[in-house]
Design a protein around this motif. Structure first.
Motif, PDB file in Angstrom:
ATOM      1  N   ASP A  97      -4.182 -27.142 -22.122  1.00 41.86           N
ATOM      2  CA  ASP A  97      -4.505 -28.530 -21.781  1.00 41.86           C
ATOM      3  C   ASP A  97      -5.423 -28.655 -20.568  1.00 41.86           C
ATOM      4  O   ASP A  97      -5.855 -29.752 -20.225  1.00 41.86           O
ATOM      5  N   GLU A  98      -5.763 -27.533 -19.922  1.00 44.88           N
ATOM      6  CA  GLU A  98      -6.724 -27.547 -18.814  1.00 44.88           C
ATOM      7  C   GLU A  98      -8.129 -27.154 -19.261  1.00 44.88           C
ATOM      8  O   GLU A  98      -9.038 -27.027 -18.441  1.00 44.88           O
ATOM      9  N   LYS A  99      -8.311 -26.978 -20.557  1.00 50.68           N
ATOM     10  CA  LYS A  99      -9.608 -26.554 -21.107  1.00 50.68           C
ATOM     11  C   LYS A  99     -10.749 -27.437 -20.596  1.00 50.68           C
ATOM     12  O   LYS A  99     -11.779 -26.926 -20.147  1.00 50.68           O
ATOM     13  N   GLU A 100     -10.580 -28.729 -20.664  1.00 48.98           N
ATOM     14  CA  GLU A 100     -11.639 -29.655 -20.252  1.00 48.98           C
ATOM     15  C   GLU A 100     -12.024 -29.445 -18.788  1.00 48.98           C
ATOM     16  O   GLU A 100     -13.200 -29.536 -18.432  1.00 48.98           O
ATOM     17  N   ARG A 154     -21.647 -20.656 -12.209  1.00 46.93           N
ATOM     18  CA  ARG A 154     -22.479 -20.714 -11.009  1.00 46.93           C
ATOM     19  C   ARG A 154     -22.798 -19.325 -10.468  1.00 46.93           C
ATOM     20  O   ARG A 154     -23.957 -18.995 -10.239  1.00 46.93           O
ATOM     21  N   THR A 155     -21.784 -18.495 -10.275  1.00 46.75           N
ATOM     22  CA  THR A 155     -21.992 -17.175  -9.670  1.00 46.75           C
ATOM     23  C   THR A 155     -22.368 -16.104 -10.689  1.00 46.75           C
ATOM     24  O   THR A 155     -22.838 -15.045 -10.306  1.00 46.75           O
ATOM     25  N   LYS A 156     -22.116 -16.385 -11.957  1.00 45.04           N
ATOM     26  CA  LYS A 156     -22.355 -15.448 -13.064  1.00 45.04           C
ATOM     27  C   LYS A 156     -21.369 -14.280 -13.087  1.00 45.04           C
ATOM     28  O   LYS A 156     -21.462 -13.395 -13.912  1.00 45.04           O
ATOM     29  N   LEU A 167     -12.401 -21.108 -24.845  1.00 44.37           N
ATOM     30  CA  LEU A 167     -11.800 -21.754 -23.684  1.00 44.37           C
ATOM     31  C   LEU A 167     -10.452 -22.389 -24.017  1.00 44.37           C
ATOM     32  O   LEU A 167      -9.759 -22.884 -23.130  1.00 44.37           O
ATOM     33  N   ASP A 168     -10.068 -22.342 -25.272  1.00 44.59           N
ATOM     34  CA  ASP A 168      -8.745 -22.831 -25.653  1.00 44.59           C
ATOM     35  C   ASP A 168      -7.632 -22.029 -24.978  1.00 44.59           C
ATOM     36  O   ASP A 168      -6.490 -22.494 -24.914  1.00 44.59           O
ATOM     37  N   VAL A 169      -7.944 -20.841 -24.447  1.00 48.43           N
ATOM     38  CA  VAL A 169      -6.929 -20.059 -23.726  1.00 48.43           C
ATOM     39  C   VAL A 169      -6.399 -20.844 -22.524  1.00 48.43           C
ATOM     40  O   VAL A 169      -5.320 -20.557 -22.036  1.00 48.43           O
ATOM     41  N   GLY A 177     -16.485 -26.993 -17.230  1.00 49.17           N
ATOM     42  CA  GLY A 177     -17.575 -27.206 -16.292  1.00 49.17           C
ATOM     43  C   GLY A 177     -17.904 -25.996 -15.428  1.00 49.17           C
ATOM     44  O   GLY A 177     -18.991 -25.908 -14.881  1.00 49.17           O
ATOM     45  N   ILE A 178     -16.965 -25.055 -15.324  1.00 47.19           N
ATOM     46  CA  ILE A 178     -17.189 -23.927 -14.415  1.00 47.19           C
ATOM     47  C   ILE A 178     -17.128 -22.552 -15.077  1.00 47.19           C
ATOM     48  O   ILE A 178     -17.646 -21.591 -14.529  1.00 47.19           O
TER      49      ILE A 178
END
Length: 76
Positions: A34-37, A15-17, A29-31, A41-42
């Protein structure tokens, strides 16, 4: 062949870039484990050549159209 230490993965807020954090080498995003999903979105990411100026001044950068650009407007 590119040495992984010569690459930065830049993670940024969709959103903010604004750049949120970076790490050396090619990451995904695997970093986030288990919160990857939740973060998909952000947060997004791009790869850029390593530059010590970027690592020392991440708050002066944002990502526009998939490119890292210097944006000297400070974020509070």
């Amino acid at each position: 062949m590119v040495n992984m230490e010569e690459i930065l993965t830049i993670f940024y807020n969709k959103r903010t870039k604004r750049v949120k954090f970076f790490c050396s080498g090619k990451q995904t995003l695997d970093v986030y484990g288990d919160e990857k999903e939740d973060y998909e979105g952000i947060i997004d990411f791009i790869y850029v050549p390593y530059d010590p100026f970027i690592t020392a001044n991440k708050d002066y950068y944002k990502v526009e159209n998939g490119k890292l650009i210097l944006d000297r407007e400070e974020v509070e």
